[in-house]
Structures are given as structure tokens and as C-alpha cells.
Design a protein around this motif. Sequence first.
Motif, PDB file in Angstrom:
ATOM      1  N   LEU A 185      44.197  52.466  46.628  1.00 32.87           N
ATOM      2  CA  LEU A 185      43.504  51.765  47.704  1.00 32.87           C
ATOM      3  C   LEU A 185      42.678  50.589  47.178  1.00 32.87           C
ATOM      4  N   MET A 186      41.843  50.847  46.164  1.00 32.73           N
ATOM      5  CA  MET A 186      40.929  49.800  45.697  1.00 32.73           C
ATOM      6  C   MET A 186      41.644  48.752  44.850  1.00 32.73           C
ATOM      7  N   GLY A 187      42.540  49.206  43.951  1.00 28.03           N
ATOM      8  CA  GLY A 187      43.256  48.253  43.102  1.00 28.03           C
ATOM      9  C   GLY A 187      44.038  47.252  43.936  1.00 28.03           C
ATOM     10  N   TYR A 231      48.645  46.480  37.778  1.00 28.08           N
ATOM     11  CA  TYR A 231      49.292  47.423  36.850  1.00 28.08           C
ATOM     12  C   TYR A 231      49.032  48.852  37.337  1.00 28.08           C
ATOM     13  N   SER A 232      50.054  49.691  37.300  1.00 31.06           N
ATOM     14  CA  SER A 232      49.822  51.107  37.603  1.00 31.06           C
ATOM     15  C   SER A 232      50.702  51.982  36.729  1.00 31.06           C
ATOM     16  N   VAL A 233      50.475  53.300  36.793  1.00 35.09           N
ATOM     17  CA  VAL A 233      51.228  54.200  35.907  1.00 35.09           C
ATOM     18  C   VAL A 233      52.632  54.487  36.403  1.00 35.09           C
ATOM     19  N   ILE A 276      41.247  53.007  38.459  1.00 35.77           N
ATOM     20  CA  ILE A 276      42.033  54.237  38.387  1.00 35.77           C
ATOM     21  C   ILE A 276      41.143  55.378  38.895  1.00 35.77           C
ATOM     22  N   GLU A 288      38.610  58.446  39.788  1.00 33.57           N
ATOM     23  CA  GLU A 288      37.261  58.722  39.277  1.00 33.57           C
ATOM     24  C   GLU A 288      37.254  60.032  38.476  1.00 33.57           C
ATOM     25  N   ASN A 338      35.654  49.623  38.160  1.00 34.43           N
ATOM     26  CA  ASN A 338      35.274  49.707  39.578  1.00 34.43           C
ATOM     27  C   ASN A 338      34.736  51.103  39.910  1.00 34.43           C
ATOM     28  N   THR A 339      34.349  51.861  38.895  1.00 33.53           N
ATOM     29  CA  THR A 339      33.836  53.212  39.160  1.00 33.53           C
ATOM     30  C   THR A 339      32.775  53.193  40.262  1.00 33.53           C
ATOM     31  N   SER A 340      32.795  54.255  41.100  1.00 27.91           N
ATOM     32  CA  SER A 340      31.831  54.338  42.196  1.00 27.91           C
ATOM     33  C   SER A 340      30.455  54.737  41.697  1.00 27.91           C
ATOM     34  N   HIS A 342      31.544  46.952  40.762  1.00 22.51           N
ATOM     35  CA  HIS A 342      31.778  47.900  41.856  1.00 22.51           C
ATOM     36  C   HIS A 342      31.966  47.154  43.174  1.00 22.51           C
ATOM     37  N   PHE A 343      33.225  47.190  43.651  1.00 25.29           N
ATOM     38  CA  PHE A 343      33.554  46.611  44.963  1.00 25.29           C
ATOM     39  C   PHE A 343      33.475  47.732  45.983  1.00 25.29           C
TER      40      PHE A 343
HETATM   41  N1  LIG Z   1      38.167  54.623  47.679  1.00 26.08           N
HETATM   42  C1  LIG Z   1      37.005  54.013  47.803  1.00 26.08           C
HETATM   43  O1  LIG Z   1      36.458  53.863  48.925  1.00 26.08           O
HETATM   44  C2  LIG Z   1      36.310  53.440  46.608  1.00 26.08           C
HETATM   45  C3  LIG Z   1      35.277  52.496  46.774  1.00 26.08           C
HETATM   46  C4  LIG Z   1      34.664  51.943  45.639  1.00 26.08           C
HETATM   47  C5  LIG Z   1      35.047  52.336  44.382  1.00 26.08           C
HETATM   48  N2  LIG Z   1      36.054  53.266  44.240  1.00 26.08           N
HETATM   49  C6  LIG Z   1      36.443  53.630  42.862  1.00 26.08           C
HETATM   50  O2  LIG Z   1      37.626  52.883  42.533  1.00 26.08           O
HETATM   51  C7  LIG Z   1      38.460  53.660  41.655  1.00 26.08           C
HETATM   52  C8  LIG Z   1      39.823  53.837  42.291  1.00 26.08           C
HETATM   53  O3  LIG Z   1      39.678  54.479  43.533  1.00 26.08           O
HETATM   54  P1  LIG Z   1      40.865  54.506  44.619  1.00 26.08           P
HETATM   55  O4  LIG Z   1      40.254  55.073  45.849  1.00 26.08           O
HETATM   56  O5  LIG Z   1      41.559  53.189  44.655  1.00 26.08           O
HETATM   57  O6  LIG Z   1      41.852  55.592  43.958  1.00 26.08           O
HETATM   58  P2  LIG Z   1      43.389  55.893  44.317  1.00 26.08           P
HETATM   59  O7  LIG Z   1      43.588  57.326  43.988  1.00 26.08           O
HETATM   60  O8  LIG Z   1      43.728  55.399  45.684  1.00 26.08           O
HETATM   61  O9  LIG Z   1      44.197  54.980  43.283  1.00 26.08           O
HETATM   62  C9  LIG Z   1      44.190  55.164  41.895  1.00 26.08           C
HETATM   63  C10 LIG Z   1      45.517  54.651  41.353  1.00 26.08           C
HETATM   64  O10 LIG Z   1      45.445  54.597  39.932  1.00 26.08           O
HETATM   65  C11 LIG Z   1      46.701  55.051  39.412  1.00 26.08           C
HETATM   66  N3  LIG Z   1      46.467  55.493  38.029  1.00 26.08           N
HETATM   67  C12 LIG Z   1      46.156  56.716  37.555  1.00 26.08           C
HETATM   68  N4  LIG Z   1      46.006  56.674  36.205  1.00 26.08           N
HETATM   69  C13 LIG Z   1      46.242  55.397  35.826  1.00 26.08           C
HETATM   70  C14 LIG Z   1      46.252  54.722  34.579  1.00 26.08           C
HETATM   71  N5  LIG Z   1      45.977  55.353  33.442  1.00 26.08           N
HETATM   72  N6  LIG Z   1      46.546  53.408  34.561  1.00 26.08           N
HETATM   73  C15 LIG Z   1      46.834  52.740  35.708  1.00 26.08           C
HETATM   74  N7  LIG Z   1      46.844  53.324  36.922  1.00 26.08           N
HETATM   75  C16 LIG Z   1      46.539  54.635  36.981  1.00 26.08           C
HETATM   76  C17 LIG Z   1      47.102  56.168  40.362  1.00 26.08           C
HETATM   77  O11 LIG Z   1      48.473  56.474  40.241  1.00 26.08           O
HETATM   78  C18 LIG Z   1      46.714  55.532  41.707  1.00 26.08           C
HETATM   79  O12 LIG Z   1      47.752  54.692  42.172  1.00 26.08           O
HETATM   80  C19 LIG Z   1      37.693  54.971  41.415  1.00 26.08           C
HETATM   81  O13 LIG Z   1      36.922  54.857  40.264  1.00 26.08           O
HETATM   82  C20 LIG Z   1      36.806  55.085  42.649  1.00 26.08           C
HETATM   83  O14 LIG Z   1      35.668  55.870  42.434  1.00 26.08           O
HETATM   84  C21 LIG Z   1      36.699  53.814  45.306  1.00 26.08           C
END
Ligand SMILES: NC(=O)c1ccc[n+]([C@@H]2O[C@H](COP(=O)([O-])OP(=O)(O)OC[C@H]3O[C@@H](n4cnc5c(N)ncnc54)[C@H](O)[C@@H]3O)[C@@H](O)[C@H]2O)c1
Length: 315
Positions: free
Chosen positions: A15-17, A34-36, A92, A94, A119-121, A142-143
Amino acid sequence: MKKTIKKVVVAGGGLMGAGISLMFPEYGIETVLYSVAEKDFDKAGKVIDKSLAALVENGRLTRQIADEIKEKIQFTVDKKCFENADLVIEAIPEIMDLKKNFYEEVSELVPEDTILASNTSAISVNQLSEFVKFPERFCGTHFLNPPHIIPLVEITKGDKTDQAVCETLYTLFKDMGKEPVLLKKDVKGFLSNRLQFALLREATYLVEQGVADPEDIDRTIKYGNGLRYTCSGPFKIADLGGLSVFNSVAKYLYSDLSDEKSENHLLDELVEEGNNGISTGKGFYEYQESDLVNEEKTRDAMILGILKAEKELLA
Ligand SMILES: NC(=O)c1ccc[n+]([C@@H]2O[C@H](COP(=O)([O-])OP(=O)(O)OC[C@H]3O[C@@H](n4cnc5c(N)ncnc54)[C@H](O)[C@@H]3O)[C@@H](O)[C@H]2O)c1
């Protein structure tokens, strides 16, 4: 010395990436998501499509520019993308071990002066910096979700972060029309999540005490405090209200507020029962499948509308 950012790699196709990646092409920055796993890009592509559609529907972008942005984002699972990155934004999951492995590996793949940002929360930037080779190039960025719409980005300087790294990102984000805030030092949860969770702790305490239902607490914020918070924060609100009143209320009220230290009982109960909010159909409210699309559409339109109105009012 400040660095010029010509290429960004956003790591984590969730979602965030996805949301973070779509901000850069408009500013002439080469952008790689980039993703896994290749399958991550199905979800990421959908997030990007609907985010761009919302920006077009709400007059923020033309359809042509939106299409160009999508075309310019390179999706890859190939780690070669890190080799000439100027900036890597990690989004990636949390999970500490995943972040540890990521930084240990990527630190070795990027050039020594590549800026690495998380981008850790809530995880401490100092703690993450222990996994980074040359931690002076590491900081928090942090976005908030949705990152392409919410202007705030919190830049957190760790104890070892080079000031020039923070200044580079501050200037970059400002030039992209964001509202960066630079934290002078590392703190768990940064500013926005500390404030958000302080409010959530009190809100759930009020529900537990039988004072009000979630609906009425949400309405209190939406039609009361929240409207003022779109104009300013707690300090300006106190200045406008008169500090002596705020001081008296603080002395009378503080001892009565929740000071729960370990967990959020209501959240814990809901999660234990397998509820995750809108994505599972039940959280503090009940949801139908179509609600997810509608809630996101309304949220995006309202935030973009408020930001547009602010620009026009203050012009
Ligand atoms: N969801 C939110 O509302 C929000 C808001 C602000 C910050 N964040 C933070 O942003 C980060 C990502 O959250 P998200 O909600 O996008 O998570 P998500 O689970 O939607 O996406 C994470 C992605 O990272 C991939 N991934 C896993 N290991 C990986 C690696 N080693 N290299 C590359 N990709 C990898 C996963 O396959 C997945 O596609 C977290 O640290 C979260 O705390 C989230």
C-alpha cells in the motif's frame, strides 16, 4: 553537503510503497518500485491506478500526466536497481527481522553515499540504524496514508544521521509540494503516531467507560476538534482559546484522563476475534464489500478538496 536525487528506489510493493512511488516521476526523478515477489505488483499496480484516478477526478492531474506517471514507474524484483540509487525509501512490513535483513543486504548493494530512509510507522530510527552500514546516511521518512495526498512527511534524524541527509530530503520533499517536518531527535512513533495514539487511547477508554459509542466519538472529532485541526494544531488552538482557560482545564482534567500503559483493550479484543476493520468487514463498525472503495474515494476527494480550498482561501 546536500545531494541531488536523480534516482529513487522505493522498496516494498504494498500500500505505502505504491503510493510513495507515484509521487516522484512528476518531478523528473527516475523511479523504481522494488519488491520481493512479482505478484506484489498486481496489488501495487491497482493501488497506483486508483490513486492516479482519484488525482485526475479531483482535478489535481490531467489524465495524460497520470498515464505518463504510471508508465515511468519501473517495477522490478531485480536487486540490481539498488546499484545506482541516490535514495532508497524502505516501505516493507513493520517486522523487525525483515527490516534488519533488508538493511544489512541493501547497505552492501548501494553506493556509500546513497541515502537510505525508512517509512516505518513507529520503530526507532536509532534502532534501525544499527543494521545500516554507514548509518550517517540513514533517517526516517514517515509518510501518512494516502502518501500521495497527505502533504506531511516526518523526517527523523537519528543520533548518527548526517544533518545534510535530512536537509537533502527536506528540500526534495518541499520542492515536490509536500510539507516536511524535521524531528530534532529520534522518538518512537514520531509526532503523528504519538498524537494519534494518545487520542485513540482516550477514545477507546471513553467507549470502555460507557460514556459514548465510537460513532459519537468519531462525530465529535469530524465536526468539532477535527475541523479546527485542519486549520492549526493544539498550540495555536490554545493560543486562540486563551491560555489561562487551557491551563485551568489541564490542572482539573489531567488526572482523569486515561494513562493506560500496556495495551489498548478494545483493539486487542477485536484483533483477537479476527477483525481487522474494513478489510475483514468488521472493526469498530460493520462494513459491506463495496464500502472499501467508497470510503477511500470519499476520503481522497475530501482531503484534496480541503487542500484546494485552503490554497484558494489563502491565495
Ligand atoms: N499502511 C499504512 O497506513 C502505513 C502508514 C504509514 C507507514 N506505514 C509503514 O510503511 C511500511 C509498509 O507498510 P504497508 O502498509 O505498505 O505494508 P504492505 O504489507 O502493504 O506492503 C509491504 C510490501 O513489502 C513487500 N516486502 C516484504 N519484504 C520485502 C523485502 N525484503 N524487500 C522488498 N519488499 C518486501 C511485501 O511483499 C509487500 O508487498 C511499514 O513499515 C508500515 O508500518 C504504513
